[in-house]
Design a protein around this motif. Structure first.
Motif, PDB file in Angstrom:
ATOM      1  N   THR A 185      35.530  87.794  78.058  1.00 45.95           N
ATOM      2  CA  THR A 185      34.445  88.782  77.972  1.00 45.95           C
ATOM      3  C   THR A 185      33.697  88.736  76.651  1.00 45.95           C
ATOM      4  N   THR A 186      34.368  88.366  75.565  1.00 40.03           N
ATOM      5  CA  THR A 186      33.713  88.340  74.267  1.00 40.03           C
ATOM      6  C   THR A 186      34.154  87.129  73.483  1.00 40.03           C
ATOM      7  N   SER A 187      33.368  86.763  72.468  1.00 42.96           N
ATOM      8  CA  SER A 187      33.785  85.694  71.578  1.00 42.96           C
ATOM      9  C   SER A 187      34.930  86.191  70.712  1.00 42.96           C
ATOM     10  N   PRO A 188      35.879  85.297  70.386  1.00 44.88           N
ATOM     11  CA  PRO A 188      37.013  85.737  69.577  1.00 44.88           C
ATOM     12  C   PRO A 188      36.579  86.092  68.159  1.00 44.88           C
ATOM     13  N   LYS A 189      37.315  87.013  67.562  1.00 41.30           N
ATOM     14  CA  LYS A 189      37.053  87.347  66.173  1.00 41.30           C
ATOM     15  C   LYS A 189      37.248  86.107  65.316  1.00 41.30           C
ATOM     16  N   ALA A 190      36.329  85.877  64.391  1.00 40.63           N
ATOM     17  CA  ALA A 190      36.381  84.672  63.575  1.00 40.63           C
ATOM     18  C   ALA A 190      37.671  84.631  62.768  1.00 40.63           C
ATOM     19  N   PRO A 191      38.380  83.502  62.804  1.00 39.88           N
ATOM     20  CA  PRO A 191      39.606  83.385  62.011  1.00 39.88           C
ATOM     21  C   PRO A 191      39.278  83.180  60.538  1.00 39.88           C
ATOM     22  N   VAL A 192      40.285  83.287  59.717  1.00 42.12           N
ATOM     23  CA  VAL A 192      40.164  82.916  58.302  1.00 42.12           C
ATOM     24  C   VAL A 192      40.549  81.452  58.194  1.00 42.12           C
ATOM     25  N   PHE A 193      39.668  80.649  57.638  1.00 36.26           N
ATOM     26  CA  PHE A 193      39.943  79.226  57.547  1.00 36.26           C
ATOM     27  C   PHE A 193      40.661  78.900  56.246  1.00 36.26           C
ATOM     28  N   ILE A 194      41.907  78.502  56.353  1.00 38.10           N
ATOM     29  CA  ILE A 194      42.646  77.986  55.208  1.00 38.10           C
ATOM     30  C   ILE A 194      42.094  76.615  54.839  1.00 38.10           C
ATOM     31  N   LYS A 195      41.693  75.871  55.885  1.00 37.62           N
ATOM     32  CA  LYS A 195      40.984  74.605  55.693  1.00 37.62           C
ATOM     33  C   LYS A 195      39.925  74.537  56.786  1.00 37.62           C
ATOM     34  N   ALA A 196      38.663  74.497  56.396  1.00 33.49           N
ATOM     35  CA  ALA A 196      37.566  74.498  57.359  1.00 33.49           C
ATOM     36  C   ALA A 196      37.009  73.089  57.522  1.00 33.49           C
ATOM     37  N   PRO A 197      36.507  72.751  58.725  1.00 35.25           N
ATOM     38  CA  PRO A 197      35.847  71.450  58.889  1.00 35.25           C
ATOM     39  C   PRO A 197      34.570  71.410  58.067  1.00 35.25           C
ATOM     40  N   SER A 198      34.256  70.246  57.521  1.00 40.71           N
ATOM     41  CA  SER A 198      33.056  70.113  56.696  1.00 40.71           C
ATOM     42  C   SER A 198      31.862  69.576  57.476  1.00 40.71           C
ATOM     43  N   ARG A 199      32.128  69.126  58.716  1.00 41.05           N
ATOM     44  CA  ARG A 199      31.039  68.587  59.523  1.00 41.05           C
ATOM     45  C   ARG A 199      31.125  69.152  60.924  1.00 41.05           C
ATOM     46  N   ASN A 200      29.967  69.173  61.593  1.00 41.69           N
ATOM     47  CA  ASN A 200      29.906  69.590  62.982  1.00 41.69           C
ATOM     48  C   ASN A 200      30.142  68.371  63.854  1.00 41.69           C
ATOM     49  N   GLN A 252      46.967  61.971  65.806  1.00 44.85           N
ATOM     50  CA  GLN A 252      45.723  61.985  66.546  1.00 44.85           C
ATOM     51  C   GLN A 252      44.540  61.632  65.650  1.00 44.85           C
ATOM     52  N   ALA A 253      44.596  62.048  64.402  1.00 46.61           N
ATOM     53  CA  ALA A 253      43.490  61.794  63.472  1.00 46.61           C
ATOM     54  C   ALA A 253      43.251  60.315  63.244  1.00 46.61           C
ATOM     55  N   GLU A 254      44.289  59.486  63.379  1.00 46.47           N
ATOM     56  CA  GLU A 254      44.118  58.051  63.126  1.00 46.47           C
ATOM     57  C   GLU A 254      43.372  57.343  64.254  1.00 46.47           C
ATOM     58  N   HIS A 255      43.092  58.042  65.366  1.00 45.56           N
ATOM     59  CA  HIS A 255      42.327  57.446  66.462  1.00 45.56           C
ATOM     60  C   HIS A 255      40.938  57.020  66.004  1.00 45.56           C
ATOM     61  N   ASP A 256      40.258  57.940  65.294  1.00 45.03           N
ATOM     62  CA  ASP A 256      38.840  57.735  65.007  1.00 45.03           C
ATOM     63  C   ASP A 256      38.444  58.678  63.877  1.00 45.03           C
ATOM     64  N   VAL A 257      37.448  58.286  63.094  1.00 48.04           N
ATOM     65  CA  VAL A 257      37.029  59.125  61.968  1.00 48.04           C
ATOM     66  C   VAL A 257      36.359  60.422  62.432  1.00 48.04           C
ATOM     67  N   ARG A 258      36.052  60.531  63.740  1.00 48.65           N
ATOM     68  CA  ARG A 258      35.432  61.754  64.264  1.00 48.65           C
ATOM     69  C   ARG A 258      36.410  62.614  65.061  1.00 48.65           C
ATOM     70  N   SER A 289      38.880  61.729  59.083  1.00 49.39           N
ATOM     71  CA  SER A 289      38.910  62.664  60.198  1.00 49.39           C
ATOM     72  C   SER A 289      39.359  64.049  59.726  1.00 49.39           C
ATOM     73  N   TRP A 290      40.422  64.070  58.923  1.00 48.17           N
ATOM     74  CA  TRP A 290      40.950  65.344  58.435  1.00 48.17           C
ATOM     75  C   TRP A 290      39.941  66.045  57.524  1.00 48.17           C
ATOM     76  N   GLU A 291      39.323  65.297  56.644  1.00 47.15           N
ATOM     77  CA  GLU A 291      38.367  65.881  55.702  1.00 47.15           C
ATOM     78  C   GLU A 291      37.150  66.443  56.431  1.00 47.15           C
ATOM     79  N   ASP A 292      36.625  65.677  57.400  1.00 43.81           N
ATOM     80  CA  ASP A 292      35.379  66.076  58.055  1.00 43.81           C
ATOM     81  C   ASP A 292      35.575  67.101  59.173  1.00 43.81           C
ATOM     82  N   TYR A 293      36.645  66.944  59.942  1.00 48.43           N
ATOM     83  CA  TYR A 293      36.774  67.762  61.153  1.00 48.43           C
ATOM     84  C   TYR A 293      38.076  68.549  61.248  1.00 48.43           C
TER      85      TYR A 293
END
Length: 428
Positions: free
Chosen positions: A5-20, A254-260, A296-300
């Motif tokens: 019914t609603t979007s979830p409340k935004a979490p607190v990011f201990i580590k946030a992605p730097s890219r979309n 999983q991160a070693e699959h691809d840089v994205r 991958s970890w740094e960007d996403y």
């Protein structure tokens, strides 16, 4: 609050992605449109030219001969072959079990009105087998084996010409009827349109890079596709019982699959969030694939801290991750509360890597939140469920009057006549 019914409340990011993760696709779209147009007009000649341009491969003949298939199989390391056959057995057995849940249907819905459906295997399927940075022997298993179990008459496999020869052996063992050394968007175009060498297929399945994905999007309609797959994803849901080392290990696997690749932890426990962040950095220091995994970890990569279990479920369903691991005090109970994911891994002993390689469930899964409306590749993807009906005289008496009245109210005189004709003859 619920995720429906609603979007979830935004979490607190201990580590946030730097890219979309959503990139500009315009250049890819333009090039793929050109590739498809040329393959449509020039057939094999265009495929040969693009193989030269993109893969640096000079190929006069695209199809892998039976002799070359057997040679590639002979070159395969015995243990690798045994492990591949182990995976094939598990995927086969699970696909057979799934197939057993699909039944033909015949029901008399009204007196004399008989309705039903049949499950009909597709005639010819094209399986795209990505080459990638590594020889991913599990890739042909996941697309080819369920097709053979479903009863598809002919399975065509395409893989890049520079793919490791073990991949040819993998396609052969999985049961491909024909194997072509063609990669990229030109492979998708060749299977969708047909060329002098490559037969036209009814459906194309299998993951690939951005060009393969875009090509599948553009050819969809005259041929079917399984899904539009983006970069791989893994999220872990964990409470205070989570094991930081185990979680970090699975994220980096999983991160070693691809840089994205998009990887993440959603947790209610800040000490665990901090510990996983530190553990990821520690493991990256001696991971042989760190050049890929670190980017991958740094960007996403992300670590999201939420208030409680309800918030964890809401944010997880919002993400709808391709792979979703549950590391909580009651993983079985927790799993039943989740709705949106590609495939679920319940309990800390259930690593994504087991499914990726050999446990039996399919690793071709929805990404980019597509898990909100579809599941992954399965034996049913190679089958069309087609309905039928047959009526007795009593059945005509049941449905003809309302059908004729409805047609008349819609002003469709031809429909009304067709509905009425059989009833008039019966009454005469």
């Amino acid at each position: 609050m619920t995720s429906e019914t609603t979007s979830p409340k935004a979490p607190v990011f201990i580590k946030a992605p730097s890219r979309n993760a959503t990139a500009d696709n315009a250049p890819v779209e333009t090039l793929v449109t050109e590739v498809i147009a040329r393959v449509r007009a020039e057939g094999d000649a265009a495929v040969r030219d693009y193989s030269r341009q993109f893969d640096k491969a000079e190929l006069e003949v695209f199809e892998v001969s039976e002799a070359d298939r057997l040679a590639a199989l002979e070159e395969l390391d015995p243990q690798t072959r045994a492990d591949t056959e182990f995976a094939i057995t598990n995927v086969t057995n699970f696909a057979k079990a799934q197939l057993g849940t699909l039944s033909a249907l015949d029901v008399e819905i009204l007196p004399g009105v008989h309705l039903g459906h049949r499950n009909i295997p597709l005639d010819r399927v094209g399986c795209y087998v990505p080459g990638g940075r590594f020889p991913l022997l599990s890739a042909p298993i996941m697309t080819i084996v369920p097709a053979k179990v479903a009863g598809v008459k002919e399975v065509v496999a395409c893989l890049p010409p520079n793919a490791h020869r073990a991949m040819i052996a993998g396609c052969h063992l999985a049961g491909a009827d024909r194997i072509f050394r063609i990669g990229g968007a030109q492979a998708i175009a060749a299977m969708a349109l047909g060329t002098e060498s490559v037969p036209k297929v009814d459906k194309i399945v299998g993951p690939g890079n951005a060009f393969v994905n875009e090509a599948k999007r553009q050819v969809f309609g005259p041929v079917g596709i399984d899904q539009l797959a983006g970069p791989s994803e893994i999220f872990v849901l964990a409470d205070e019982t989570g094991d930081a080392e185990m979680i970090a290990t699975d994220l980096l696997a999983q991160a070693e699959h691809d840089v994205r690749t998009r990887v993440g932890l959603i947790t209610t426990h800040k000490p665990l969030a901090d510990a996983v962040l530190a553990e990821v950095e520690r493991q990256l220091s001696d991971l042989s694939t760190a050049e890929i995994a670190a980017r991958s970890w740094e960007d996403y990569g992300e670590i999201a801290l939420v208030e409680d279990e309800a918030a964890m479920i809401a944010y997880s369903d919002h993400v709808a991750a391709e792979h979703l691991q549950v590391h909580t005090v009651d993983p079985q109970g927790f799993a039943k509360k989740l709705s949106h994911y590609g495939s679920l891994f319940i309990g800390e002993l259930s690593s994504v890597v087991y499914s990726d390689k050999c446990s039996g469930t399919n690793h071709t899964l929805p990404t980019m939140a597509a898990g909100r409306y579809t599941g992954g590749l399965w034996v049913g993807a190679y089958i069309k469920t087609a309905t039928h009906q047959w009526l007795t005289e009593e059945g005509v008496k049941q449905v003809a009057p309302p059908a004729a009245r409805q047609a008349a109210s819609e002003g469709l005189e031809g429909h009304r006549r067709a509905a009425q004709l059989r009833l008039d003859r019966l009454q005469a």
